[in-house]
Design a protein around this motif. Structure first.
Motif, PDB file in Angstrom:
ATOM      1  N   LEU A  29      -0.727   0.834   9.308  1.00  0.00           N
ATOM      2  CA  LEU A  29       0.445   1.301  10.000  1.00  0.00           C
ATOM      3  C   LEU A  29       0.835   0.448  11.409  1.00  0.00           C
ATOM      4  CD1 LEU A  29       0.216   5.295   9.532  1.00  0.00           C
ATOM      5  CD2 LEU A  29       1.757   3.852   8.459  1.00  0.00           C
ATOM      6  N   PRO A  30      -0.031   0.088  11.993  1.00  0.00           N
ATOM      7  CA  PRO A  30       0.295  -0.777  13.122  1.00  0.00           C
ATOM      8  C   PRO A  30       1.461  -1.669  12.806  1.00  0.00           C
ATOM      9  CG  PRO A  30      -2.073  -0.434  13.251  1.00  0.00           C
ATOM     10  CD  PRO A  30      -1.469   0.262  11.916  1.00  0.00           C
ATOM     11  N   PHE A  31       1.449  -2.412  11.352  1.00  0.00           N
ATOM     12  CA  PHE A  31       2.555  -3.270  11.100  1.00  0.00           C
ATOM     13  C   PHE A  31       3.827  -2.774  10.454  1.00  0.00           C
ATOM     14  CE2 PHE A  31      -1.737  -4.884   9.890  1.00  0.00           C
ATOM     15  CZ  PHE A  31      -1.755  -5.989  11.054  1.00  0.00           C
ATOM     16  N   ILE A  32       4.006  -1.306  11.056  1.00  0.00           N
ATOM     17  CA  ILE A  32       5.176  -0.677  10.360  1.00  0.00           C
ATOM     18  C   ILE A  32       6.510  -1.380  10.928  1.00  0.00           C
ATOM     19  CG2 ILE A  32       4.995   0.834  12.179  1.00  0.00           C
ATOM     20  CD1 ILE A  32       6.489   1.489   8.652  1.00  0.00           C
ATOM     21  N   GLY A  33       6.332  -1.735  12.366  1.00  0.00           N
ATOM     22  CA  GLY A  33       7.690  -2.485  12.978  1.00  0.00           C
ATOM     23  C   GLY A  33       7.792  -3.633  11.992  1.00  0.00           C
ATOM     24  N   GLN A  34       6.796  -4.401  11.768  1.00  0.00           N
ATOM     25  CA  GLN A  34       6.890  -5.872  11.312  1.00  0.00           C
ATOM     26  C   GLN A  34       7.675  -5.610   9.744  1.00  0.00           C
ATOM     27  OE1 GLN A  34       3.686  -8.244  10.953  1.00  0.00           O
ATOM     28  NE2 GLN A  34       3.256  -8.260  13.268  1.00  0.00           N
ATOM     29  N   LEU A  35       7.217  -4.573   9.191  1.00  0.00           N
ATOM     30  CA  LEU A  35       7.662  -4.271   7.628  1.00  0.00           C
ATOM     31  C   LEU A  35       9.062  -3.921   7.790  1.00  0.00           C
ATOM     32  CD1 LEU A  35       7.131  -3.736   4.623  1.00  0.00           C
ATOM     33  CD2 LEU A  35       6.560  -1.444   5.426  1.00  0.00           C
ATOM     34  N   VAL A  36       9.488  -3.263   8.805  1.00  0.00           N
ATOM     35  CA  VAL A  36      11.060  -2.937   8.891  1.00  0.00           C
ATOM     36  C   VAL A  36      11.864  -3.965   9.287  1.00  0.00           C
ATOM     37  CG1 VAL A  36      12.539  -1.433  10.014  1.00  0.00           C
ATOM     38  CG2 VAL A  36      10.488  -0.569   9.355  1.00  0.00           C
ATOM     39  N   SER A  37      11.458  -4.820  10.077  1.00  0.00           N
ATOM     40  CA  SER A  37      12.257  -5.980  10.624  1.00  0.00           C
ATOM     41  C   SER A  37      12.300  -6.978   9.232  1.00  0.00           C
ATOM     42  CB  SER A  37      11.359  -6.517  11.591  1.00  0.00           C
ATOM     43  OG  SER A  37      12.168  -7.767  12.038  1.00  0.00           O
ATOM     44  N   LEU A  86       0.832  -1.230  -0.001  1.00  0.00           N
ATOM     45  CA  LEU A  86       0.072   0.054   0.010  1.00  0.00           C
ATOM     46  C   LEU A  86       0.856   1.432   0.041  1.00  0.00           C
ATOM     47  CD1 LEU A  86      -2.944  -1.132   2.447  1.00  0.00           C
ATOM     48  CD2 LEU A  86      -3.100  -0.648   0.005  1.00  0.00           C
ATOM     49  N   LEU A  87       1.777   1.147   0.836  1.00  0.00           N
ATOM     50  CA  LEU A  87       2.770   2.455   0.388  1.00  0.00           C
ATOM     51  C   LEU A  87       3.550   2.621  -0.625  1.00  0.00           C
ATOM     52  CD1 LEU A  87       4.644   1.895   3.984  1.00  0.00           C
ATOM     53  CD2 LEU A  87       2.896   3.592   3.496  1.00  0.00           C
ATOM     54  N   ALA A  88       3.866   1.376  -1.494  1.00  0.00           N
ATOM     55  CA  ALA A  88       4.545   1.758  -2.685  1.00  0.00           C
ATOM     56  C   ALA A  88       3.286   2.453  -3.754  1.00  0.00           C
ATOM     57  CB  ALA A  88       4.852   0.194  -3.127  1.00  0.00           C
ATOM     58  N   GLY A  89       2.026   1.868  -3.699  1.00  0.00           N
ATOM     59  CA  GLY A  89       0.881   2.310  -4.364  1.00  0.00           C
ATOM     60  C   GLY A  89       0.605   3.525  -3.946  1.00  0.00           C
ATOM     61  N   SER A  90       0.367   4.181  -2.756  1.00  0.00           N
ATOM     62  CA  SER A  90       0.253   5.446  -2.539  1.00  0.00           C
ATOM     63  C   SER A  90       1.159   6.361  -3.076  1.00  0.00           C
ATOM     64  CB  SER A  90      -0.033   5.706  -0.998  1.00  0.00           C
ATOM     65  OG  SER A  90      -0.950   4.777  -0.591  1.00  0.00           O
ATOM     66  N   LEU A  91       2.415   5.911  -2.962  1.00  0.00           N
ATOM     67  CA  LEU A  91       3.551   6.692  -3.648  1.00  0.00           C
ATOM     68  C   LEU A  91       3.308   6.808  -5.152  1.00  0.00           C
ATOM     69  CD1 LEU A  91       6.051   8.565  -3.165  1.00  0.00           C
ATOM     70  CD2 LEU A  91       7.426   6.322  -3.400  1.00  0.00           C
TER      71      LEU A  91
END
Length: 332
Positions: free
Chosen positions: A202-210, A50-55
């Protein structure tokens, strides 16, 4: 008996082409998810996509200078963003880790049926016999594809419930999106729906970075691909087509996806489909063709007053669906 006028037929081609782009890219997403899903958890994969799509969508929106959608469109955008871009993507990724691909395909393909029913109930859309017949044929094809693949994994109650929730989120998102397209462009509805979904994830941001720190480059590139093409581009072409037809008819169109997934898996992953799988794919495509077809219009019979006065009837003038007369010689 008259045909659709050439101008009416030509006017439908852009929407049909947009729907075609959507189903092809959505089918390709299943292939990419297999790679990215091995390295990224369900929530992280959904957020990264979703972040890639939003950008990508935000850049196009700025270039086109379309700005914010009208206030009347925001309710539909919020519903589609939360249910379709948010809930659907997360629970589908999660569900496909709990059940085999065949079971997931069968359960998720309840979505188009729910779209048709909700569209009739909430949007006042008609349920023509051809649409219902086509959906029945396509659903039978999806079940056939699912049964042919269901022996390759295990199914759990949790996985089935997650796929069912994904189908409900998909249907609710589409029905919520349809009214928004009456007030805003396809690009605006898709861009801000994608943003709403990204915020919800956004609550999954930590998992995405990890996960990104450990994931191979191929998995990350597949996640970016999912965001730019099956999300940014395909959801925009979907919204463009949805604005020009009913939610039920568009939902039925997505039954072409299982057939394309079988073909793409064959070409890209060297997964040779069995005869039962190919038969199911053929049924899916046949059902889509039936659901998208339109009955020929029959000319109205002459009234008694027209016949006695010798006035030209609809059969004589060949009036088309657009109301433009196509005069024919009465001797022919």
């Amino acid at each position: 008996m008259t045909n659709l006028s050439p101008s009416v037929g030509r006017s439908q081609w852009p929407a049909l082409a947009a729907a075609g782009v959507t189903v092809v890219l959505w089918a390709s997403a299943f292939v990419s998810i297999r790679s990215a899903g091995d390295a990224y958890s369900p929530g992280a994969l959904a957020l990264g996509r979703l972040l890639a799509g939003s950008l990508a969508l935000g850049c196009v929106l700025l270039i086109r200078r379309e700005g914010l959608p009208p206030r009347a469109a925001w309710t539909g955008i919020a519903i589609s963003g939360l249910l379709w871009f948010g809930v659907y993507m997360v629970v589908l990724n999660w569900g496909e880790q709990e059940v085999d691909a065949g079971t997931a395909a069968m359960v998720v393909n309840i979505g188009p049926v729910l779209i048709a029913l909700l569209g009739a109930r909430l949007l006042g859309e008609a349920l023509p016999p051809r649409l219902l017949a086509g959906m029945a044929v396509s659903f039978a094809g999806a079940v056939t594809v699912g049964l042919s693949m269901s022996g390759k994994g295990s199914a759990s109650t949790l996985g089935v419930l997650l796929c069912l929730l994904a189908a409900v989120g998909y249907a609710g998102g589409v029905v919520g999106q349809k009214p928004a397209l009456a007030h805003a462009s396809a690009l605006q509805v898709t861009t801000f729906g994608c943003l709403v979904g990204a915020v919800a994830c956004l609550p999954f941001i930590g998992q995405l970075v990890s996960d990104a720190e450990r994931a191979p480059l191929s998995a990350t590139l597949n996640m970016v691909y999912l965001g730019v093409f099956p999300t940014a581009l395909a959801f925009t072409t979907w919204a463009y087509a949805l604005a020009r037809t009913t939610a039920g008819r568009m939902g039925a169109t997505t039954y072409a996806v299982p057939a394309l997934v079988v073909l793409m898996s064959w070409l890209a992953l060297d997964e040779v489909p069995g005869w039962l799988t190919m038969a199911g794919g053929a049924l899916c495509l046949a059902g889509v063709a039936v659901s998208r077809s339109r009955p020929r219009r029959v000319a109205a019979p002459a009234t008694a007053s027209q016949a006695s006065a010798g006035e030209p009837t609809a059969a004589d003038t060949g009036t088309s669906d657009t109301g433009a007369p196509e005069v024919r010689d009465r001797r022919s």
